[in-house]
Enzyme design. Sequence first.
Site, PDB file in Angstrom:
ATOM      1  N   ASN A 240      -5.105   8.193   3.884  1.00  0.00           N
ATOM      2  CA  ASN A 240      -4.779   7.555   5.155  1.00  0.00           C
ATOM      3  C   ASN A 240      -3.308   7.800   5.449  1.00  0.00           C
ATOM      4  OD1 ASN A 240      -5.802   5.656   7.326  1.00  0.00           O
ATOM      5  ND2 ASN A 240      -3.939   4.578   6.689  1.00  0.00           N
ATOM      6  N   GLU A 241      -3.054   8.491   6.538  1.00  0.00           N
ATOM      7  CA  GLU A 241      -1.674   8.697   6.988  1.00  0.00           C
ATOM      8  C   GLU A 241      -0.751   9.130   5.847  1.00  0.00           C
ATOM      9  OE1 GLU A 241      -0.709   5.005   8.904  1.00  0.00           O
ATOM     10  OE2 GLU A 241      -1.717   5.574  10.753  1.00  0.00           O
TER      11      GLU A 241
ATOM     12  N   ARG B 170       0.864  -1.178   0.000  1.00  0.00           N
ATOM     13  CA  ARG B 170       0.000   0.000   0.000  1.00  0.00           C
ATOM     14  C   ARG B 170       0.903   1.231   0.000  1.00  0.00           C
ATOM     15  NH1 ARG B 170      -2.230   0.365   6.255  1.00  0.00           N
ATOM     16  NH2 ARG B 170      -0.253   1.000   7.149  1.00  0.00           N
TER      17      ARG B 170
ATOM     18  N   GLU C 164      -1.858  -7.880   7.654  1.00  0.00           N
ATOM     19  CA  GLU C 164      -2.097  -7.386   9.014  1.00  0.00           C
ATOM     20  C   GLU C 164      -3.028  -8.321   9.787  1.00  0.00           C
ATOM     21  OE1 GLU C 164      -3.202  -3.230   8.720  1.00  0.00           O
ATOM     22  OE2 GLU C 164      -1.085  -2.668   8.714  1.00  0.00           O
TER      23      GLU C 164
ATOM     24  N   HIS D  41      -3.184  -7.930  13.637  1.00  0.00           N
ATOM     25  CA  HIS D  41      -3.268  -6.591  14.220  1.00  0.00           C
ATOM     26  C   HIS D  41      -4.492  -6.355  15.107  1.00  0.00           C
ATOM     27  CE1 HIS D  41       0.020  -4.117  12.208  1.00  0.00           C
ATOM     28  NE2 HIS D  41       0.298  -5.389  12.038  1.00  0.00           N
TER      29      HIS D  41
ATOM     30  N   GLU E 170      -7.582   6.132  15.249  1.00  0.00           N
ATOM     31  CA  GLU E 170      -7.197   4.723  15.385  1.00  0.00           C
ATOM     32  C   GLU E 170      -6.403   4.522  16.661  1.00  0.00           C
ATOM     33  OE1 GLU E 170      -4.790   3.100  12.232  1.00  0.00           O
ATOM     34  OE2 GLU E 170      -6.031   3.989  10.672  1.00  0.00           O
TER      35      GLU E 170
END
Length: 683
Positions: free
Chosen positions: A158-159, A120, A361, A364, A313
């Site tokens: 995102n981020e 990603r 993930e 997670h 988050e």
Amino acid sequence: MSKPKMTVPARSFSTDRFLFGGDYNPEQWTEDVWLEDIELMRTAGVNAVTIGVFSWSLLEPREGEYSFGWMDRIVELLHGAGIGVILATPTASPPPWFSLAHPDALPVRPDGTRLTHGSRDTYAISAPAYREACRRIARALADRYGAHPALRAWHVHNEYGTFDHSDHASTAFRAWLRRRYRTLDALNAAWYTAFWSQSYTEWEQILPPRQTQYLHNPTQSVDFKRFCSDEMLDALREQSAEIRAAGSTAPITTNFMLPTWNHLEQWSWSAELDIVSIDHYLDTLTLDGETHAAYASDLTRSWAGQHPWLLMEQSTISSPMPGWRTHKEPDRMIRNSLSYVARGSQGAMFFQWRAPAAGSEVWHGGLVSHVGADSPGHRGVQELGRILGSIAEVADPPADGPVVDADVAILWHADGWWALENEHLPSDHLDYSDAVRSTHRALWRAGIPVDFVPPTGELGGYRLVLVPSMFPLSQAQAAALAAYAENGGTVVTWFFSGIADENMHVVPGGYPGVLRELLGVRVTELHPLDPAVTITLSDGSEAGIWSERVDPAGADVVTTYDDGEVAGLPAITRHAVGAGHAWYVSTRLEQKSLDRFVADLVHDLGVRPTVAGGDEELETVRRHGRNGTYLFILNHGSVPRTLRGAGVDLVSGSVVDDAITVAPRGVAVVRESGSPAWSVDSA
Ligand code: GAL
């Protein structure tokens, strides 16, 4: 002193209750699981989920061909259940078809390696094709869902944080440099290009700091980070413009990643967001994780101008970092969540609702783990939902004034961090993040609320301003600190601050250049220490990493070095400046010594802790609301704790006449009666 002014205007974001939920990836599951999810969400009190974060390849399976059916269905199901939607634009993860069609939109590392898709965040932020594709998908989503009644907010990207050193980056970097410097002469001067024959005679000669033979130009490196932050902010602005052009009025946010990333200059970003939000993962399994949550919260609230913000988050496991994927006890998950909320978060959101069955993930965690809802972890989630429901009135922010009231501020700016990431500094152990964090930790341990301020920020309302390792400072920023002290403030500056100007040029004539006059000292030699060495100071403090020869030039000597190269010479000084004082700490105090130094300082200044007599196991935070104040009591320890004060505990619903006992690892949120002076019965 009057209270500091808000650094950004009040936000349109408010909620009548705390948001509770997390990232939701229904695309990973069949529809029968969706129905179970929604039932479980309702039972747990989940009222908001973030969808679509990584859904680009499903939403637009081929260029310009959209497939919204599944999202339509899930949005309707959520809406029907009264669960709000935070809709992400999926631009953090371009689909394979995009990267194959536009290989030039894949990011390039400093060494020239072009990354490929398959993970990603594989985007080159300056690539025109990428930017256009982002605008298109953002517009398509906004056209379709922008007016949907379930929509609570937009979560753009995102981020943000992938650095790119490609030719597209070169072009955009040059344009940014032209705006900053206007002429090549100015750039050559700022970059000190006379050194090592680097003078530029054409803009086209300038490149990002790619892999080179030896050390990079430090000003170029910091400018590149400044550019990357601005470039990513432009990309966010473009998506926001599409959303607004489609007529959607829902608040817009993007989630910053803390604290391991420093890809963005958060003050300028925050000023453009309707909601400032962060993702936060504890960096340790120990009790120090609580100071980490507080640190992240205080920073984010400050970026938000002391207004409410949103924890987008967190994790149900202790840390997603390699090696630490450890179970987090449900009671800790609850206390962590309330710690963020106490410091201004409008909710407790998680990564993620349901733990994935596979994928990179898979371990997670989730509000529903692999084990399913019949688990201690999920019962903790339900309890958190109940608690957040019971304290809903706290979510109503004060009509004006900060959501948390602090008398102490720490100076923070990404420039300080970026500057210390340069190579070849006098010590390899100068660590901006550590310097700031340890200062904040000392205040946390003293029970003192803390804000952060930018170097250009309003300081007037604070009793104490702390400046840990801010290597570059402009004359104007130094003058602002001096004016603050002149007017009665106390400023404490640590070593390696103000040594250089904003272009990373050392200010000649003695360190610390721009702060010499304010501090009343002239440092004539730097004596970095081997990290294995601990030295002592005359008051018994222990220190390391750094020492210097400090010649007082007006300042009083408070503490001297007992050993090391500068034994007998000043270590800590204090300079009377107008109605205030400027302290200088010329070494890195070990945490316990720093704790004592800070505790003594705040005590002498009359800055009082939220509750007298607290300790590391008992955290108290006062959050301000429209109709009163709320004392959050978090008992991190294993024995019950009793506090004297009055109000109503919203968590248990009990009236607190004159004392409340909080169970081991328990929480209370007391709507205070009047302005009680709380105290703690000794443990
Ligand atoms: C966050 C990220 C999420 C997920 C999570 C893992 O930083 O936004 O998408 O990767 O980490 O813990």
